[in-house]
Design a protein around this motif. Structure first.
Motif, mmCIF file in Angstrom:
data_model
loop_
_atom_site.group_PDB
_atom_site.id
_atom_site.type_symbol
_atom_site.label_atom_id
_atom_site.label_comp_id
_atom_site.label_asym_id
_atom_site.label_seq_id
_atom_site.Cartn_x
_atom_site.Cartn_y
_atom_site.Cartn_z
ATOM 1 N N UNK A 1 0.902 -1.083 0.136
ATOM 2 C CA UNK A 1 -0.166 -0.105 0.017
ATOM 3 C C UNK A 1 0.708 1.440 0.076
ATOM 4 N N UNK A 2 2.237 1.290 0.638
ATOM 5 C CA UNK A 2 2.956 2.353 0.732
ATOM 6 C C UNK A 2 4.234 1.719 0.496
ATOM 7 N N UNK A 3 4.680 1.627 -0.431
ATOM 8 C CA UNK A 3 6.212 1.085 -0.886
ATOM 9 C C UNK A 3 7.284 2.105 -0.117
ATOM 10 N N UNK A 4 7.067 3.149 0.126
ATOM 11 C CA UNK A 4 8.087 4.239 0.629
ATOM 12 C C UNK A 4 7.575 4.318 2.120
ATOM 13 N N UNK B 1 7.546 -0.502 7.144
ATOM 14 C CA UNK B 1 7.497 -1.197 5.617
ATOM 15 C C UNK B 1 7.463 -2.483 5.630
ATOM 16 N N UNK B 2 6.557 -3.072 4.570
ATOM 17 C CA UNK B 2 6.304 -4.440 4.635
ATOM 18 C C UNK B 2 7.104 -4.986 3.415
#
Length: 234
Positions: free
Chosen positions: A43-46, A97-98
């Motif tokens: 959902x949020x790579x950053x 971060x996943x």
């Protein structure tokens, strides 16, 4: 039948949707012929590896609402999770971060433990408040599903499986995946979100019937001029 599921470890509705789909699958007569594959989606790579906010504080800042309002939003999600037997602990969830968690799930898949790893990661994040961005935590979780913790830590020290995570994300984008969870059945139907069990079951049956049509003849002729097993008109 092949079902591909795009999801993120930090997506609350992904775990809820997974449970609902599994409940539908249990009722599906051909469940043994369904191949379930999980695909990575961030959902949020950053996103940073470490946050200095709670989830409630982050949501309050993101949506311009009070922390209490954010807590109320999360309470609604917790209630939905409880309906499918999940005990969410969003007040103490550790955001991160996943990417590395997804890398571990890809590694686990090469060892035949992909589905077990996805389940363990989701449970760790949402119900146990574990830091799924921490390499030691990830190695320990991997060991719980039967993987070698030392090998997992060695893998995480490099960039292995990062390209696979990116590739999954890009592939999903080409298919129109913009929100998760997203279920793709035989690359023919897409189901977005944590839909009701009945909806999942309905689309499973629909795809099965379309892919395995029953042979039915168009019959012409007068039924009165034919014999059945127990009667015959003369």
């Amino acid at each position: 039948m092949k079902v591909e599921v795009w999801s993120d470890v930090a997506c609350p509705f992904c775990y809820i949707g997974k449970r609902k789909f599994e409940q539908a699958l249990e009722q599906f007569p051909h469940k043994d012929q369904v191949e379930l594959v999980f695909k990575s989606f961030q959902l949020d790579p950053d996103a940073p590896k470490q946050y200095d906010q709670s989830m409630n504080e982050m949501l309050a800042q993101k949506y311009g609402i009070s922390v209490e309002q954010a807590r109320g939003m999360n309470a609604q999600v917790v209630a939905q999770a409880s309906e499918v037997g999940l005990n969410y602990q969003l007040d103490t969830a550790i955001m991160t971060n996943t990417l590395d968690a997804h890398r571990v799930s890809h590694y686990a898949d090469t060892k035949g433990k992909g589905r077990e790893m996805v389940e363990r990661l989701l449970a760790a994040y949402f119900t146990e408040s574990k830091n799924v961005g921490d390499h030691d935590v990830l190695a320990a979780l991997a060991a719980e599903v039967g993987l070698d913790a030392a090998e997992v830590k060695q893998m995480l020290a490099g960039d292995e499986y990062k390209e696979q995570v990116i590739r999954d994300q890009q592939e999903g984008g080409q298919l129109g995946v913009q929100a998760v969870p997203f279920f793709v059945l035989n690359r023919k139907y897409g189901v977005r979100g944590a839909q009701p069990v009945e909806s999942f079951l309905g689309v499973l049956n629909q795809v099965w019937e379309e892919e395995n049509p029953k042979t039915k003849l168009d019959v012409v002729g007068d039924a009165g001029a034919a014999c059945t097993d127990d009667s015959c008109s003369l």
